[in-house]
Design an enzyme around this catalytic site. Sequence first.
Site, PDB file in Angstrom:
ATOM      1  N   HIS A  88       1.892   2.140  10.389  1.00 47.68           N
ATOM      2  CA  HIS A  88       1.784   1.349   9.161  1.00 47.68           C
ATOM      3  C   HIS A  88       3.043   0.532   8.892  1.00 47.68           C
ATOM      4  O   HIS A  88       4.150   0.946   9.231  1.00 47.68           O
ATOM      5  CB  HIS A  88       1.430   2.232   7.955  1.00 47.68           C
ATOM      6  CG  HIS A  88       2.444   3.277   7.608  1.00 47.68           C
ATOM      7  ND1 HIS A  88       3.435   3.072   6.668  1.00 47.68           N
ATOM      8  CD2 HIS A  88       2.619   4.546   8.043  1.00 47.68           C
ATOM      9  CE1 HIS A  88       4.163   4.177   6.539  1.00 47.68           C
ATOM     10  NE2 HIS A  88       3.706   5.090   7.370  1.00 47.68           N
ATOM     11  N   ASP A  90       3.756  -0.789   5.741  1.00 48.49           N
ATOM     12  CA  ASP A  90       4.223  -0.689   4.360  1.00 48.49           C
ATOM     13  C   ASP A  90       5.258   0.426   4.246  1.00 48.49           C
ATOM     14  O   ASP A  90       5.313   1.334   5.082  1.00 48.49           O
ATOM     15  CB  ASP A  90       3.049  -0.439   3.404  1.00 48.49           C
ATOM     16  CG  ASP A  90       2.303   0.865   3.704  1.00 48.49           C
ATOM     17  OD1 ASP A  90       2.018   1.126   4.890  1.00 48.49           O
ATOM     18  OD2 ASP A  90       2.026   1.637   2.757  1.00 48.49           O
ATOM     19  N   ASP A 120      10.046   5.729   8.859  1.00 50.94           N
ATOM     20  CA  ASP A 120       8.688   5.809   8.312  1.00 50.94           C
ATOM     21  C   ASP A 120       8.253   4.450   7.784  1.00 50.94           C
ATOM     22  O   ASP A 120       8.449   4.156   6.631  1.00 50.94           O
ATOM     23  CB  ASP A 120       8.640   6.869   7.211  1.00 50.94           C
ATOM     24  CG  ASP A 120       7.267   7.025   6.597  1.00 50.94           C
ATOM     25  OD1 ASP A 120       6.286   6.591   7.226  1.00 50.94           O
ATOM     26  OD2 ASP A 120       7.175   7.571   5.486  1.00 50.94           O
ATOM     27  N   GLU A 154      -0.623   2.817   3.801  1.00 52.53           N
ATOM     28  CA  GLU A 154      -0.579   4.243   4.125  1.00 52.53           C
ATOM     29  C   GLU A 154       0.150   4.997   3.024  1.00 52.53           C
ATOM     30  O   GLU A 154      -0.160   6.142   2.744  1.00 52.53           O
ATOM     31  CB  GLU A 154       0.117   4.461   5.477  1.00 52.53           C
ATOM     32  CG  GLU A 154      -0.012   5.870   6.056  1.00 52.53           C
ATOM     33  CD  GLU A 154       0.991   6.868   5.523  1.00 52.53           C
ATOM     34  OE1 GLU A 154       0.740   8.072   5.636  1.00 52.53           O
ATOM     35  OE2 GLU A 154       2.039   6.458   4.981  1.00 52.53           O
ATOM     36  N   GLU A 155       1.142   4.342   2.418  1.00 49.31           N
ATOM     37  CA  GLU A 155       1.959   5.026   1.412  1.00 49.31           C
ATOM     38  C   GLU A 155       1.272   5.108   0.051  1.00 49.31           C
ATOM     39  O   GLU A 155       1.807   5.714  -0.875  1.00 49.31           O
ATOM     40  CB  GLU A 155       3.316   4.323   1.264  1.00 49.31           C
ATOM     41  CG  GLU A 155       4.152   4.324   2.543  1.00 49.31           C
ATOM     42  CD  GLU A 155       4.621   5.715   2.976  1.00 49.31           C
ATOM     43  OE1 GLU A 155       4.261   6.706   2.325  1.00 49.31           O
ATOM     44  OE2 GLU A 155       5.340   5.789   3.993  1.00 49.31           O
ATOM     45  N   ASP A 178       3.960   8.549  13.468  1.00 53.68           N
ATOM     46  CA  ASP A 178       4.281   8.550  12.032  1.00 53.68           C
ATOM     47  C   ASP A 178       4.534   9.957  11.513  1.00 53.68           C
ATOM     48  O   ASP A 178       4.284  10.251  10.352  1.00 53.68           O
ATOM     49  CB  ASP A 178       3.113   7.896  11.260  1.00 53.68           C
ATOM     50  CG  ASP A 178       3.447   7.653   9.791  1.00 53.68           C
ATOM     51  OD1 ASP A 178       4.638   7.436   9.489  1.00 53.68           O
ATOM     52  OD2 ASP A 178       2.524   7.694   8.964  1.00 53.68           O
ATOM     53  N   HIS A 452      11.376   8.506   3.010  1.00 51.43           N
ATOM     54  CA  HIS A 452      11.206   8.433   1.551  1.00 51.43           C
ATOM     55  C   HIS A 452      12.496   8.753   0.787  1.00 51.43           C
ATOM     56  O   HIS A 452      12.473   8.869  -0.433  1.00 51.43           O
ATOM     57  CB  HIS A 452      10.092   9.372   1.051  1.00 51.43           C
ATOM     58  CG  HIS A 452       8.738   9.010   1.579  1.00 51.43           C
ATOM     59  ND1 HIS A 452       7.575   9.367   0.947  1.00 51.43           N
ATOM     60  CD2 HIS A 452       8.359   8.312   2.666  1.00 51.43           C
ATOM     61  CE1 HIS A 452       6.537   8.908   1.652  1.00 51.43           C
ATOM     62  NE2 HIS A 452       7.002   8.275   2.698  1.00 51.43           N
TER      63      HIS A 452
HETATM   64 ZN   LIG Z   1       4.468   7.044   7.299  1.00 52.53          ZN
END
Ligand SMILES: [Zn+2]
Length: 479
Positions: A88, A90, A120, A154-155, A178, A452
């Site tokens: 992903h 995003d 990520d 995805e997030e 991922d 994150h």
């Molecule tokens: Zn991810």
Amino acid sequence: MTSINWLEETQKRKEDLIRTTQSFLQIKSVLDPDSVKEGAPFGEGIRQALDFALDVCRQAGMTTKDVRGYAAHAEFGQGEELIGILSHVDVVPEGDGWSTPPYAAEIVDGSKIVARGAIDDKGPTMAAIFAAKIVLELGLPLSKRVRFIFGTDEESSWQCVKTYFESEEMPTMGFTPDADFPLIYAEKGLTDLTLRQTPAAFSAKAVEEAADVQAELVSLQSGLRMNMVPDKGEAVLKPKALDAGVIVERYRQHLTENKLKGAAEEKDGMVVLHMEGVSVHGMDPGKGVNAGTHLIHFLHTLKLDARAASYVGFADEYLHNQHEGKSLGIAHEDAEMGPLSLNTGVLEYQAEGDAIFRLNIRYPHSVSFDQWSAVLAERGAKEAFELEVVEHLTPHRVDPNHPLVTTLQRVYTEQTGEEAGIIAIGGATYGRSLDVGVAFGPLFPGRPDSAHQRDEYILIDDLVKATAIYAQAIYELAK
Ligand SMILES: [Zn+2]
């Protein structure tokens, strides 16, 4: 053909890989409702990142297709079967406190690229694209097609893959870069559930309060998300047969005796109780301290009004320190995926409104959802609670003997010299979007996970190593 040195081939392209990864990371691809338009359902930044990835793929000789900006793919090779690589573009919002600007993608200490999305999932996405470039540039013969599928939310809500697979081909098998190395082949089923007290059971007039009620529960609030253990809880009590001062004193004693953190105060004739817990992810509730159910555990020592007594009694018996659902009768464990887990993520009680528990329950594949949820629904109904299923994802598992798993294991071992143990988890990876899909990297065992978090990074050595692994993996799966 077996003599290809994948790491050496990656080293030759290392500078280009680093520079392209940095440029990719410099695009702020955060969900942005303000810049949503036709072809950019999640905003301008994500659209730009998607275009960037597609450009790199096209320059490498792949053909591309855009599915209205929800997702896009890039493909090469030929044949009936399709190998999917799902990632992903995003990222989650950057947050505060970074040591270097989150979208500068600076190289720090000469060893890592620091940026939101570095691990990520934009760093590994670029690693996989460069891996494919190596396979293409070496002109290796393939008997299958290879397709990158780039998701864009995805997030948040996974609308990207839902929309994409409504019209596009499901790969025969595939992986997502991922999560973690070596390989995640099984994921528990995930549910978000609500237990709501049936209003009719306690209509205010129908219940004649007993004279010896010590306090009325006015409100209780704890937790924000079903998949987190709440670290704060607050209850407001209206003293009846017990003086406010006595309740405050008992609460303080309770905190001391149970080594808990919290506070009690008298305010406008009410008693306000605060509880502090320890927040951890809801897939492992036993590792945290649930402020909400600990608060309930104290409240259960008081004689409360009938409706509150039912609410508190239910939680104290079935939810407090019940991380595996034993007293509810839904505990189940298997050797592969471990135990069912139960997290009480949100507790809400209003004397004049709703009385709710919001639960996150994760279960291994050897028990069916229908089986345990029926038991839970029946138990709830007996105590005047209605069960509502808010979200349900079935368990995801690829047979450990499937060639996808055994091939990736072998590649990992050949590239790292390490044994490739396979992992079952309680969380969800993007891999579950593929019918036959596993998570394969990018985080190597023992590395701290910076996804994150502020100062998110990927080690350049790991970026290179992952690229070499993905290159061999793509070749071995598609040759
Ligand atoms: Zn991810």
